[in-house]
Design a protein around this motif. Structure first.
Motif, mmCIF file in Angstrom:
data_model
loop_
_atom_site.group_PDB
_atom_site.id
_atom_site.type_symbol
_atom_site.label_atom_id
_atom_site.label_comp_id
_atom_site.label_asym_id
_atom_site.label_seq_id
_atom_site.Cartn_x
_atom_site.Cartn_y
_atom_site.Cartn_z
ATOM 1 N N MET A 181 7.507 -11.221 2.277
ATOM 2 C CA MET A 181 7.453 -11.953 1.015
ATOM 3 C C MET A 181 6.181 -11.569 0.253
ATOM 4 N N PRO A 182 6.304 -10.917 -0.875
ATOM 5 C CA PRO A 182 5.122 -10.489 -1.637
ATOM 6 C C PRO A 182 4.231 -11.672 -2.025
ATOM 7 N N GLY A 183 2.929 -11.401 -2.013
ATOM 8 C CA GLY A 183 1.967 -12.400 -2.457
ATOM 9 C C GLY A 183 1.541 -13.401 -1.409
ATOM 10 N N VAL A 184 2.075 -13.300 -0.201
ATOM 11 C CA VAL A 184 1.749 -14.263 0.851
ATOM 12 C C VAL A 184 0.630 -13.757 1.763
ATOM 13 N N ALA A 185 0.689 -12.483 2.113
ATOM 14 C CA ALA A 185 -0.229 -11.940 3.126
ATOM 15 C C ALA A 185 -1.684 -12.001 2.689
ATOM 16 N N GLN A 186 -2.497 -12.490 3.614
ATOM 17 C CA GLN A 186 -3.945 -12.476 3.461
ATOM 18 C C GLN A 186 -4.513 -11.391 4.370
ATOM 19 N N PRO A 187 -5.723 -10.874 4.066
ATOM 20 C CA PRO A 187 -6.295 -9.834 4.924
ATOM 21 C C PRO A 187 -6.388 -10.283 6.374
ATOM 22 N N VAL A 188 -6.123 -9.369 7.293
ATOM 23 C CA VAL A 188 -6.202 -9.640 8.726
ATOM 24 C C VAL A 188 -7.445 -8.960 9.283
ATOM 25 N N GLU A 189 -8.184 -9.688 10.089
ATOM 26 C CA GLU A 189 -9.441 -9.165 10.631
ATOM 27 C C GLU A 189 -9.211 -7.861 11.393
ATOM 28 N N PHE A 190 -10.061 -6.876 11.128
ATOM 29 C CA PHE A 190 -10.053 -5.554 11.750
ATOM 30 C C PHE A 190 -8.909 -4.665 11.266
ATOM 31 N N PHE A 191 -8.153 -5.125 10.269
ATOM 32 C CA PHE A 191 -7.147 -4.274 9.633
ATOM 33 C C PHE A 191 -7.773 -3.658 8.378
ATOM 34 N N PRO A 192 -7.262 -2.500 7.947
ATOM 35 C CA PRO A 192 -7.738 -1.942 6.674
ATOM 36 C C PRO A 192 -7.290 -2.833 5.514
ATOM 37 N N GLU A 193 -7.985 -2.737 4.403
ATOM 38 C CA GLU A 193 -7.653 -3.570 3.250
ATOM 39 C C GLU A 193 -6.391 -3.094 2.538
ATOM 40 N N ASN A 194 -5.999 -1.840 2.779
ATOM 41 C CA ASN A 194 -4.866 -1.260 2.044
ATOM 42 C C ASN A 194 -3.754 -0.803 2.988
ATOM 43 N N PRO A 195 -3.256 -1.658 3.868
ATOM 44 C CA PRO A 195 -2.295 -1.200 4.879
ATOM 45 C C PRO A 195 -1.037 -0.572 4.302
ATOM 46 N N GLU A 196 -0.538 -1.080 3.174
ATOM 47 C CA GLU A 196 0.700 -0.540 2.619
ATOM 48 C C GLU A 196 0.521 0.871 2.070
ATOM 49 N N GLU A 197 -0.725 1.251 1.778
ATOM 50 C CA GLU A 197 -0.987 2.602 1.297
ATOM 51 C C GLU A 197 -1.041 3.614 2.437
ATOM 52 N N LEU A 198 -1.172 3.133 3.673
ATOM 53 C CA LEU A 198 -1.315 4.022 4.826
ATOM 54 C C LEU A 198 0.013 4.375 5.473
ATOM 55 N N ILE A 199 1.038 3.542 5.278
ATOM 56 C CA ILE A 199 2.312 3.770 5.947
ATOM 57 C C ILE A 199 3.152 4.798 5.194
ATOM 58 N N ILE A 200 3.950 5.540 5.949
ATOM 59 C CA ILE A 200 4.775 6.578 5.335
ATOM 60 C C ILE A 200 6.004 5.950 4.671
ATOM 61 N N ASP A 201 6.686 6.738 3.871
ATOM 62 C CA ASP A 201 7.941 6.305 3.265
ATOM 63 C C ASP A 201 9.033 6.518 4.318
ATOM 64 N N ASN A 202 9.175 5.540 5.190
ATOM 65 C CA ASN A 202 10.040 5.683 6.363
ATOM 66 C C ASN A 202 11.516 5.607 5.969
ATOM 67 N N ASN A 203 12.278 6.601 6.406
ATOM 68 C CA ASN A 203 13.713 6.618 6.152
ATOM 69 C C ASN A 203 14.403 5.917 7.329
ATOM 70 N N PHE A 204 14.580 4.605 7.222
ATOM 71 C CA PHE A 204 15.131 3.820 8.321
ATOM 72 C C PHE A 204 16.576 4.192 8.638
ATOM 73 N N GLU A 205 17.355 4.484 7.587
ATOM 74 C CA GLU A 205 18.742 4.877 7.816
ATOM 75 C C GLU A 205 18.804 6.153 8.649
ATOM 76 N N TRP A 206 17.966 7.129 8.307
ATOM 77 C CA TRP A 206 17.932 8.383 9.047
ATOM 78 C C TRP A 206 17.505 8.135 10.494
ATOM 79 N N ALA A 207 16.475 7.311 10.669
ATOM 80 C CA ALA A 207 15.978 7.023 12.019
ATOM 81 C C ALA A 207 17.046 6.351 12.869
ATOM 82 N N ALA A 208 17.780 5.402 12.271
ATOM 83 C CA ALA A 208 18.824 4.695 13.015
ATOM 84 C C ALA A 208 19.984 5.635 13.363
ATOM 85 N N GLN A 209 20.404 6.437 12.396
ATOM 86 C CA GLN A 209 21.544 7.329 12.612
ATOM 87 C C GLN A 209 21.248 8.401 13.659
ATOM 88 N N ASN A 210 19.972 8.826 13.737
ATOM 89 C CA ASN A 210 19.600 9.913 14.648
ATOM 90 C C ASN A 210 18.921 9.431 15.920
#
Length: 341
Positions: free
Chosen positions: A293-322
């Motif tokens: 849910m956007p706007g809910v998350a608060q910073p978590v201790e020892f996590f980077p401030e920009n976690p969503e910028e670090l994750i890849i554009d994961n193709n979940f459909e491809w991962a599930a199918q393969n």
């Protein structure tokens, strides 16, 4: 009043109380999960506090084992609800026609990437867990190991025998690592990368959190795990540094769904409604930096401030199918170093 009449009234009253108690007995839901074990009590309490007429009975194991169990039970489902399983696993179950379509209250408030956007939604995402490398700074210094900054750093000869990672067939974290490397590096280069990494791996565990726990305990210098576990170990005082590799981080979402065929559909719907509520999002955010849910998350201790910028554009459909083919290939190549099951 005669003794006989008194006894009769007492028995009638007892019967009424028993009937009343039975009428308010909580509906028991069998809930399959891969949530971290230490979170189960808290999640159960938070849900049951708001829904006293429903009781959760957890069945917990690692992601791969829960997924395999659900598939094995396809013709005779034992679970009512899945709450806390990888999104890639739920896509597999959906493909097997095992999920009950349901649009929970608050579904429209979730980020589109955390929900089943088909005409009849049958699963919802809750939060995201992302890859991370746990490095024991004391052990690394003892063995003269440089601090890695990338995934490819881990293939350097200096790290031989000092790395532990999860088996992707049993661990959701292990699978998100492998599927993300294949996506980031390409299929051929991805397997070549894992060949090189395998040379430096001392063992593969059947738990995604265990490599980080082992690193925190000084039983290995480096554990490929997930960021949430690293933050927890660091908070406990372990000499752990969490590395977020420069190429990007694989990730998956913890998700929920109702199993088709449950005879406790009303109670199951209550659980799905709670699972995507703002209260639940705040609950997940105590350990996870990214929630659905956007706007809910608060910073978590020892996590980077920009976690969503670090994750890849994961193709979940491809991962599930393969998934099946990926796991078969991985097992053929590397399973010799896995812990006994």
């Amino acid at each position: 009043m005669t003794v006989k009449k008194s006894l009769g009234r007492w028995l009638a009253g007892a019967a009424a109380l028993t009937a009343s108690a039975l009428s308010f007995a909580a509906t028991e839901l069998t809930v399959y999960t891969a949530f971290e074990a230490e979170d189960l009590k808290r999640y159960k309490q938070e849900f049951e506090k708001r829904n006293p007429d429903v009781e959760i009975n957890w069945v917990r194991d690692s992601t791969g084992i829960v997924t395999a169990k659900l598939l094995a039970e396809k013709e005779n489902p034992q679970a009512d609800v899945v709450w806390g399983l990888a999104g890639t696993s739920l896509l597999i179950l959906k493909g097997e026609q095992m999920l009950q379509p349901y649009t929970p209250v608050g579904f429209d408030k979730l980020s589109p990437k955390f929900r089943d956007n088909s005409a009849e939604p049958s699963w919802v995402g809750l939060d995201a867990w992302m890859a991370g490398i746990c490095v024991n700074t004391v052990e690394a210094k003892k063995h003269n190991l440089p601090m890695p900054t990338s995934w490819k750093d881990l293939t350097k000869p200096v790290y031989k025998g000092h790395i532990i990672m999860p088996n992707p067939a049993s661990s959701g974290t292990g699978f998100l690592d492998v599927s993300s490397w294949l996506q980031m590096f390409g299929t051929e280069d991805g397997w070549q990368y894992m060949d090189q990494l395998h040379t430096n791996i001392s063992r593969y565990t059947h738990s995604g959190s265990k490599p980080c726990k082992l690193a925190a305990a000084g039983e290995t210098s480096i554990g490929i795990s997930f960021a949430f576990r690293g933050a927890k170990e660091k908070k406990k005082g372990a000499p752990v540094e969490i590395v977020y590799p420069s190429e990007g981080l694989g990730w998956d979402m913890e998700s929920a769904a109702i199993l088709k065929g449950t005879d406790k559909l009303d109670a199951a719907k209550k659980l799905l409604d709670f699972a995507v509520s703002k209260d639940a999002m705040k609950m997940y955010n105590k350990g996870y930096a990214i929630v659905a849910m956007p706007g809910v998350a608060q910073p978590v201790e020892f996590f980077p401030e920009n976690p969503e910028e670090l994750i890849i554009d994961n193709n979940f459909e491809w991962a599930a199918q393969n998934r099946k083919d990926i796991l078969k290939e991985w097992t053929t190549r590397y399973d010799s170093k896995s812990d006994p099951k």
